[in-house]
Design a protein around this motif. Structure first.
Motif, mmCIF file in Angstrom:
data_model
loop_
_atom_site.group_PDB
_atom_site.id
_atom_site.type_symbol
_atom_site.label_atom_id
_atom_site.label_comp_id
_atom_site.label_asym_id
_atom_site.label_seq_id
_atom_site.Cartn_x
_atom_site.Cartn_y
_atom_site.Cartn_z
ATOM 1 N N GLU B 219 -8.472 10.956 4.944
ATOM 2 C CA GLU B 219 -8.622 11.470 6.300
ATOM 3 C C GLU B 219 -7.513 12.481 6.564
ATOM 4 N N VAL B 220 -7.850 13.574 7.222
ATOM 5 C CA VAL B 220 -6.826 14.562 7.592
ATOM 6 C C VAL B 220 -6.981 14.879 9.067
ATOM 7 N N LYS B 221 -5.894 14.733 9.786
ATOM 8 C CA LYS B 221 -5.900 15.143 11.194
ATOM 9 C C LYS B 221 -4.770 16.148 11.376
ATOM 10 N N GLY B 222 -4.784 16.818 12.534
ATOM 11 C CA GLY B 222 -3.678 17.713 12.836
ATOM 12 C C GLY B 222 -3.932 19.126 12.387
ATOM 13 N N PHE B 223 -2.855 19.891 12.281
ATOM 14 C CA PHE B 223 -2.960 21.329 12.062
ATOM 15 C C PHE B 223 -1.690 21.803 11.403
ATOM 16 N N VAL B 224 -1.650 23.092 11.141
ATOM 17 C CA VAL B 224 -0.517 23.674 10.422
ATOM 18 C C VAL B 224 0.826 23.179 10.976
ATOM 19 N N GLY B 225 1.686 22.768 10.065
ATOM 20 C CA GLY B 225 2.999 22.259 10.468
ATOM 21 C C GLY B 225 2.982 20.792 10.805
ATOM 22 N N ASN B 226 1.793 20.259 10.994
ATOM 23 C CA ASN B 226 1.691 18.938 11.589
ATOM 24 C C ASN B 226 0.437 18.184 11.160
ATOM 25 N N PHE B 227 0.214 18.072 9.868
ATOM 26 C CA PHE B 227 -0.958 17.348 9.391
ATOM 27 C C PHE B 227 -0.631 15.859 9.288
ATOM 28 N N ASN B 228 -1.624 15.054 9.646
ATOM 29 C CA ASN B 228 -1.484 13.618 9.471
ATOM 30 C C ASN B 228 -2.536 13.178 8.455
ATOM 31 N N VAL B 229 -2.108 12.674 7.320
ATOM 32 C CA VAL B 229 -3.042 12.437 6.223
ATOM 33 C C VAL B 229 -3.051 10.965 5.836
ATOM 34 N N LYS B 230 -4.267 10.429 5.724
ATOM 35 C CA LYS B 230 -4.412 9.047 5.286
ATOM 36 C C LYS B 230 -4.826 9.060 3.815
ATOM 37 N N ILE B 231 -4.081 8.330 3.000
ATOM 38 C CA ILE B 231 -4.299 8.358 1.555
ATOM 39 C C ILE B 231 -4.704 6.970 1.065
ATOM 40 N N ARG B 232 -5.792 6.915 0.305
ATOM 41 C CA ARG B 232 -6.221 5.642 -0.281
ATOM 42 C C ARG B 232 -5.550 5.468 -1.644
ATOM 43 N N ARG B 233 -4.820 4.389 -1.779
ATOM 44 C CA ARG B 233 -4.239 4.077 -3.079
ATOM 45 C C ARG B 233 -5.149 3.055 -3.722
ATOM 46 N N LYS B 234 -5.920 3.527 -4.700
ATOM 47 C CA LYS B 234 -6.929 2.661 -5.292
ATOM 48 C C LYS B 234 -6.264 1.536 -6.082
ATOM 49 N N ALA B 235 -6.932 0.376 -6.057
ATOM 50 C CA ALA B 235 -6.372 -0.774 -6.774
ATOM 51 C C ALA B 235 -6.416 -0.501 -8.268
ATOM 52 N N ARG B 236 -5.256 -0.550 -8.939
ATOM 53 C CA ARG B 236 -5.290 -0.369 -10.387
ATOM 54 C C ARG B 236 -5.110 -1.709 -11.097
ATOM 55 N N TYR B 237 -4.918 -2.757 -10.307
ATOM 56 C CA TYR B 237 -4.775 -4.135 -10.799
ATOM 57 C C TYR B 237 -3.532 -4.315 -11.654
ATOM 58 N N VAL B 238 -2.646 -3.350 -11.534
ATOM 59 C CA VAL B 238 -1.373 -3.422 -12.253
ATOM 60 C C VAL B 238 -0.302 -2.988 -11.254
ATOM 61 N N ASP B 239 0.752 -3.766 -11.167
ATOM 62 C CA ASP B 239 1.824 -3.436 -10.232
ATOM 63 C C ASP B 239 2.647 -2.283 -10.808
ATOM 64 N N GLU B 240 2.552 -1.156 -10.135
ATOM 65 C CA GLU B 240 3.184 0.062 -10.645
ATOM 66 C C GLU B 240 4.697 -0.097 -10.782
ATOM 67 N N SER B 241 5.270 -0.912 -9.890
ATOM 68 C CA SER B 241 6.724 -1.035 -9.906
ATOM 69 C C SER B 241 7.196 -1.941 -11.054
ATOM 70 N N LYS B 242 6.271 -2.747 -11.598
ATOM 71 C CA LYS B 242 6.703 -3.663 -12.661
ATOM 72 C C LYS B 242 6.337 -3.176 -14.061
ATOM 73 N N CYS B 243 5.168 -2.570 -14.210
ATOM 74 C CA CYS B 243 4.663 -2.197 -15.539
ATOM 75 C C CYS B 243 5.659 -1.270 -16.244
ATOM 76 N N THR B 244 5.954 -1.582 -17.505
ATOM 77 C CA THR B 244 6.903 -0.765 -18.262
ATOM 78 C C THR B 244 6.203 0.155 -19.246
ATOM 79 N N GLY B 245 4.878 0.046 -19.319
ATOM 80 C CA GLY B 245 4.121 0.912 -20.229
ATOM 81 C C GLY B 245 4.223 0.474 -21.675
ATOM 82 N N CYS B 246 4.450 -0.847 -21.923
ATOM 83 C CA CYS B 246 4.642 -1.317 -23.301
ATOM 84 C C CYS B 246 3.346 -1.338 -24.100
ATOM 85 N N LYS B 247 2.221 -1.375 -23.415
ATOM 86 C CA LYS B 247 0.883 -1.300 -24.035
ATOM 87 C C LYS B 247 0.458 -2.568 -24.774
ATOM 88 N N ILE B 248 1.183 -3.666 -24.603
ATOM 89 C CA ILE B 248 0.773 -4.900 -25.280
ATOM 90 C C ILE B 248 -0.603 -5.335 -24.790
#
Ligand SMILES: Cc1cc2nc3c(=O)[nH]c(=O)nc-3n(C[C@H](O)[C@H](O)[C@H](O)COP(=O)(O)OP(=O)(O)OC[C@H]3O[C@@H](n4cnc5c(N)ncnc54)[C@H](O)[C@@H]3O)c2cc1C
Ligand code: SF4
Ligand code: SF4
Lengths: 151, 663
Positions: B219-248
Motif C-alpha cells: 500500500e502507498v499513501k501520501g505524496f512527494v516528500g511524504n510517502f507512507n508505505v506498507k510492506i508485506r514481509r512474506k513468511a520465509r519460515y526461517v528466522d532471518e536474525s538467527k539463520c547463519t546460512g550454514c546450509k545443513i
C-alpha cells in the motif's frame, strides 16, 4: 464555407490563441526571438495546459466577437502533464460538431500542436490560420445571437 | 476597490523601437482601476525594480501589471520585487509585449495598439487575481527502492553514500536480480558475479541500507516528500536474525524435487534453500508449496538439524509501515513465455532453450558446473543454432512490437564464448537485423563474425522440429535467397524480455503511468528520463524500457542524483496554482478524479447546513495541493462547474478573452 464571406477588403480578423505554458507559449516566444512575424491580430492567452481550455472559453470568444480561436498544445505524447492534450483533442472534436450545429464554420477554430522548439511552425500556423479566417470573413453568427454585452 | 499599477518596459530599443511605450502608458492610465502607470528603460534592472517597489508602497497598489518580455523570462523577478514591497507575489501579471509583439510586428501603430490590448488583458486578469501562498511540505529523509536487481542496488548505494537512509524491498529471497544469473557480460566479458556480488555485499554492510528481502509493497499513501508505505514481509519460515546460512538444512531436507528458479528450472533444489551461494541475505527460505511439514504436518527434519533454532514453521506474513521522501522503482524484467511460439518447439524439445537458460548452462555455478552439456542427454553439442528476435519486433500480436535491445549483443557474446571454449563447435545465428550501437558494441559483434567465425544468416526461422533425435532448424537465407535446414544439437532462442508483471500493481499503487507494453513511463522522454510523472517517483533499469547493464547503472545513478536532490531539502515549496472545488457546487460525481493524471483528487463525506437547523451529508471532491500539478484537466471535466484552478480561474480566462475581443 463561402456564404459568410464579406466584401470588405480591409477586414482584419481578431484572433484569440490559447497556448499551453510548456510547449506552445514557449514556441511563440521562440517565434518572437527569431523575429518570425505573423499578423498582429493574433493575441495569446497563456494557460498551464491545453486541457485547461474549456470549450466555453471558445464560445465566449466567438460571442464577444472573435473571428477565430486557435488552441495550441504540446505534441501528443509530449504533454507536460502526461495526458492533458489527449483530453483537449477529444473535447475539441466534440466542440467542432457543436459549432457546426450552431452554424459557425469549423475552420474558425483549430487545434495545433506546437513544441517549444517550433518557433518557425508557430509563425507558419498563425499565418495560415489568419489567412483562413480572413477568407471566411467576419464572424457574425454568434455575436448576432448575443443576448447582452459582457457578464 | 482595486488599485492597479502598470509598468511598461522599453527593453532598451527591443520594445521601444516598434511600440510607442509612452503612448501605451498614457492610454492605460485611464483604464478603470489603474491608479499608476509608468514606463522605464529596463524594468528588470535594479532601478526598474526599485520603481515598482516604490510605487507599490506609495500608491498602495493591490496588483501590478508589467508590460515587458515573456513571463518565462522575468515573471519570477517581478514577483520577487513585489513580495519585497509587501505585495503577494501572485498579484503580479506580465503582458508579453516583446516576444509576442514588438519583435514580430513592424508597423508602429499596429504594434502599439496590440501592446495596449495585451496590457489591458493582463489588467483584466490581475483584477481577479487572489493572493496565493506557496505551501510547504516536509521531506522525509529516507528513500525506498523497489526491486533489488543491479538497478536497485546501484541506486541504493549512491543514495546511501550521500548519507540518506535507504530501504530495498525485494520480492525474492535475495537481491541481485537477473544479473546474478548471467555468466559473462558484454562488451568486456567480465564475469557477472565478480562485478555484482561485491556490490551486493556493500548493500548488506552499508549502515544506511536496510534490505527487506522476500517482501512486497502492499500500500502507498501520501505524496512527494511524504510517502507512507506498507510492506508485506512474506513468511520465509526461517528466522532471518538467527539463520547463519550454514546450509545443513538443504542437505537434510528430503523434499528435493523443487524446480530451481535460479537455474531456470534446469535442475532441482530442496524445499528449504538459499537461492545461490552468494545470496544476500544469506538466509534460507522454505517453499511452502513443496515443504512436507507445511503441507502434511509431518517431517520437520530441518528444524532438528538447524543448529541455531532458526526454523519456524509457524511464521506468518508480517507488515511494516515506513515513511519515505522518494521512491525508486527498479522492478526489472522477465523473458516472455513462449506459449505463442510453437514453431520453435520449445515446449516439446529439451534441447531448445532460452538464452537465459544458456547463461546458466555456461555458468560455473550452474547446473552443469559450467560445462556446456545439452539438457536431454548431457552430451556436448557440436552444432548450435541461435535464433534472434524470438517474440521481439513482432507486430503479429503473438510477441512484443518493440526491440528487446540486448539480444543482438548477448547472442554475439554467447556465440563467441562457445567458439572460444569449444572451438570444434559449429555456431549459426539466424537474425533479422543486427543492432549493436554503443561504444565498442559493433566491434564486439564483428569480432564474433570475423575472429570467431560465427555463421550469421540473415533470415527468419520457419520451424524447429525433431527428426530422429536431431533438431532440424528450417529457415530462409535472404542473402542467398534460399531455404535452408540446419541439423542442430542445441537451439537457443533469444527470447524477448518484458517488464516483470508485478509492475502493474506497483504502478497502480504509485499512480505512475505505464505504456501499452507495461513499461513505466518517464516524465519526459528526452529531458526527464528518470522521473516518473508522479512527483517523487523515479525509474531505474529495465522496468522503464529494455536496456543492458551499463545503461541500467547509468540510469540508476541518475535516479539517485534526483533522489538526493530531493532529500537534501528540508521542505518542498508547492505550486499554489492548484485546483480547488467549490464544495457547494460539487455533487461528488467522481468525474474529476478520473481525468487527474496524478491522483490528486479524493472524495470525502462532509456535513452541510441546509438552514432551519437541518444538515445533510454529501460526498464532495477534495484536491491534495501537494499532489496537484495544476494542469486544469479536472476543471473542464467537472459537469457542475465546481472545479476551478487558482491563478488560472475560469473567470480570469473569460475576462482575458473579453479584453482581447473588446477592441
Ligand atoms: C540472456 C541475457 C543475457 C544478458 N547479458 C547481458 C550482458 O552480457 N551484458 C549486459 O550489460 N546486460 C546483459 N543482459 C541484460 C541485464 O540482465 C539487464 O540489463 C539487467 O539485469 C537489468 O537490471 P534491473 O535491475 O533493471 O532488472 P532485474 O535484474 O530484473 O532486477 C529486478 C529486481 O526487482 C525485483 N522485483 C521485481 N518486481 C518486484 C516487486 N514488485 N517488488 C519487489 N521486488 C521486485 C526482482 O525480483 C529483481 O530482483 C542480459 C539479459 C539477458 C536476458
Ligand atoms: S520441514 Fe519442509 S523444509 Fe524442512 S526439511 Fe522438511 S520438507 Fe524440508
Ligand atoms: S488540476 Fe490537474 S493535477 Fe490538479 S487536481 Fe485537477 S486534474 Fe489533477
Amino acid at each position: 464555407m463561402q456564404d459568410v464571406k464579406t466584401e470588405k477588403k480591409e477586414f482584419t480578423p481578431n484572433i484569440v490563441a490559447f497556448c499551453c505554458n510548456w510547449c506552445s507559449y514557449a514556441g511563440a516566444d521562440l517565434a518572437g526571438s527569431s523575429r518570425l512575424s505573423y499578423p498582429a491580430n493574433v493575441k495569446i492567452i497563456r494557460v498551464p495546459c491545453s486541457c485547461r481550455v474549456n470549450p466555453m472559453f471558445v464560445l465566449k470568444a466567438f460571442q464577444q466577437g472573435a473571428d477565430g480561436v486557435i488552441l495550441c498544445g504540446c505534441h501528443p505524447g509530449d504533454c507536460h502533464y502526461v495526458t492533458g492534450n489527449y483530453y483537449t483533442r477529444r473535447r475539441m472534436a466534440l466542440l467542432y460538431s457543436f459549432l457546426n450545429y450552431m452554424g459557425i464554420e469549423k475552420a474558425r477554430t483549430r487545434l495545433e500542436w506546437v513544441s517549444a522548439a517550433e518557433g518557425q511552425r508557430f509563425s507558419a500556423v498563425m499565418n495560415d490560420f489568419v489567412k483562413t479566417v480572413t477568407e471566411l470573413g467576419e464572424n457574425k453568427r454568434l455575436t448576432d445571437l448575443r443576448v447582452k454585452e459582457g457578464e | 476597490m482595486q488599485r492597479i499599477g502598470v509598468f511598461i518596459c522599453w527593453c532598451g530599443s527591443n520594445i521601444a523601437a516598434t511600440v510607442d511605450v509612452v503612448k501605451v502608458a498614457e492610454t492605460i492610465k485611464n483604464e478603470p482601476g489603474v491608479v499608476f502607470a509608468a514606463n522605464y528603460q529596463y524594468m528588470c534592472s535594479e532601478n526598474g525594480q526599485q520603481l515598482i517597489k516604490q510605487a507599490i508602497k506609495e500608491h498602495n497598489l493591490t496588483g501590478i501589471v508589467v508590460g515587458a518580455c515573456s513571463p518565462r523570462m522575468h515573471e519570477a523577478t517581478f514577483r520577487k520585487a513585489a513580495e519585497e514591497a509587501g505585495m503577494n507575489p501572485y498579484m503580479v501579471e506580465i503582458a508579453n509585449i516583446r516576444e509576442h509583439c514588438s519583435w514580430i510586428h513592424k508597423d508602429m501603430e499596429e504594434t502599439t495598439e496590440k501592446a495596449v490590448v495585451l496590457v489591458r488583458t493582463a489588467i483584466a486578469k490581475v483584477k481577479l487575481n487572489a493572493p496565493l501562498m506557496a505551501g510547504e511540505s516536509p521531506v522525509i529523509k529516507r528513500a525506498l527502492v523497489i526491486g533489488g536487481g543491479i538497478a536497485g542496488i546501484q541506486a541504493a548505494l549512491d543514495i546511501a553514500d550521500a548519507g540518506f537512509e535507504v530501504d530495498i524491498v525485494e520480492k525474492n529471497a535475495t537481491i541481485g536480480g537477473r544479473m546474478a544469473q548471467l555468466d559473462k557480460t558484454f562488451p568486456t566479458l567480465d564475469c557477472s558475479a565478480c562485478i555484482l556480488t561485491p556490490k551486493m555485499v556493500d548493500c548488506a554492510q552499508h549502515e544506511k541500507i536496510d534490505i527487506l528481502s522476500y517482501s512486497e509493497v502492499e500500500e502507498v499513501k501520501g505524496f512527494v516528500g511524504n510517502f507512507n508505505v506498507k510492506i508485506r514481509r512474506k513468511a520465509r519460515y526461517v528466522d532471518e536474525s538467527k539463520c547463519t546460512g550454514c546450509k545443513i538444512c538443504m542437505e537434510k531436507c528430503p523434499a528435493k524435487k523443487g524446480a530451481n528458479e535460479f537455474n531456470m528450472g534446469l535442475d532441482n533444489r530442496p524445499a528449504i534453500h538459499i537461492p545461490f551461494a552468494q545470496a544476500i541475505p544469506n538466509v534460507a527460505v522454505i517453499d511452502p508449496e513443496q515443504c512436507i511439514k507445511l503441507k502434511t504436518g509431518k517431517c520437520g527434519i530441518c528444524q532438528k538439524f538447524c543448529g541455531v533454532g532458526a526454523i519456524d514453521y509457524e511464521q506468518k506474513d508480517t507488515f511494516v509501515e515506513r515513511q519515505y521522501g522518494a521512491i525508486v522503482v527498479a522492478t526489472g524484467f522477465k523473458p516472455i513465455a513462449l506459449d505463442n511460439f510453437n514453431e520453435y518447439g520449445y515446449a516439446d524439445n529439451k534441447d531448445v532453450i532460452t538464452s537465459l537458460e544458456l547463461e546458466r548452462l555456461m555458468n560455473a555455478a550452474g547446473p552443469t558446473g559450467g560445462v556446456l552439456l545439452r539438457p536431454s542427454d548431457k552430451q556436448h553439442p557440436k552444432v548450435i543454432t541461435f535464433i534472434q528476435c524470438v517474440g521481439s519486433r513482432d507486430s503479429s500480436g503473438c510477441g512484443k512490437p518493440y526491440c528487446s535491445k540486448i539480444c543482438c549483443m548477448y547472442t554475439a557474446k554467447h556465440a563467441m564464448l562457445i567458439r572460444e571454449k569449444y572451438p570444434d563447435t559449429e555456431v549459426h545465428v539466424f537474425y533479422i537485423d543486427v543492432r549493436t550501437p554503443g561504444k565498442n558494441y559493433d566491434e564486439f559483434h564483428r569480432r564474433a563474425v570475423e575472429q570467431y567465425g560465427v555463421d550469421y544468416i540473415k533470415g527468419m526461422v520457419g520451424k524447429v522440429y525433431n527428426e530422429n533425435g536431431k533438431l532440424m532448424v528450417q529457415g530462409s537465407n535472404l542473402i542467398d535467397n534460399e531455404q535452408i535446414t540446419i541439423e542442430s544439437d542445441l537451439v537457443v532462442l533469444a527470447t524477448a524480455i518484458e517488464p516483470e508483471p508485478s509492475v502493474r500493481k506497483i504502478a497502480t499503487l504509485l499512480t505512475a503511468s505505464i505504456d501499452t507494453n507495461n513499461f513505466l513511463t518517464e516524465s519526459h522522454a528526452k529531458l526527464r528520463p528518470v522521473e516518473s510523472p508522479t512527483a517523487g517517483v523515479y525509474l531505474a533499469g529495465v522496468c522503464q524500457g529494455p536496456k543492458d547493464i551499463p545503461e541500467t547503472v547509468s540510469q540508476a545513478s541518475a535516479c539517485a542524483a534526483k533522489v538526493i536532490g530531493l532529500l537534501v531539502k528540508d521542505k518542498l515549496k508547492t505550486n499554489p496554482c492548484v485546483a480547488q472545488p467549490d464544495e457547494n457546487m460539487c455533487n461528488g460525481c467522481g468525474q474529476c478524479a478520473n481525468v487527474c493524471p496524478y491522483g490528486a483528487i479524493t472524495y470525502v463525506d462532509k456535513e452541510f447546513r441546509l438552514g432551519g437547523g437541518k444538515t445533510e451529508i454529501r460526498r464532495v471532491a477534495t484536491v491534495n495541493p501537494a499532489v496537484c500539478q495544476g494542469c486544469g484537466a479536472c476543471t473542464v471535466t467537472c459537469p457542475s462547474g465546481a472545479m476551478d484552478l487558482k491563478g488560472f480561474s475560469s473567470k480570469q480566462i473569460m475576462s482575458e478573452v473579453e479584453a482581447i475581443c473588446k477592441m
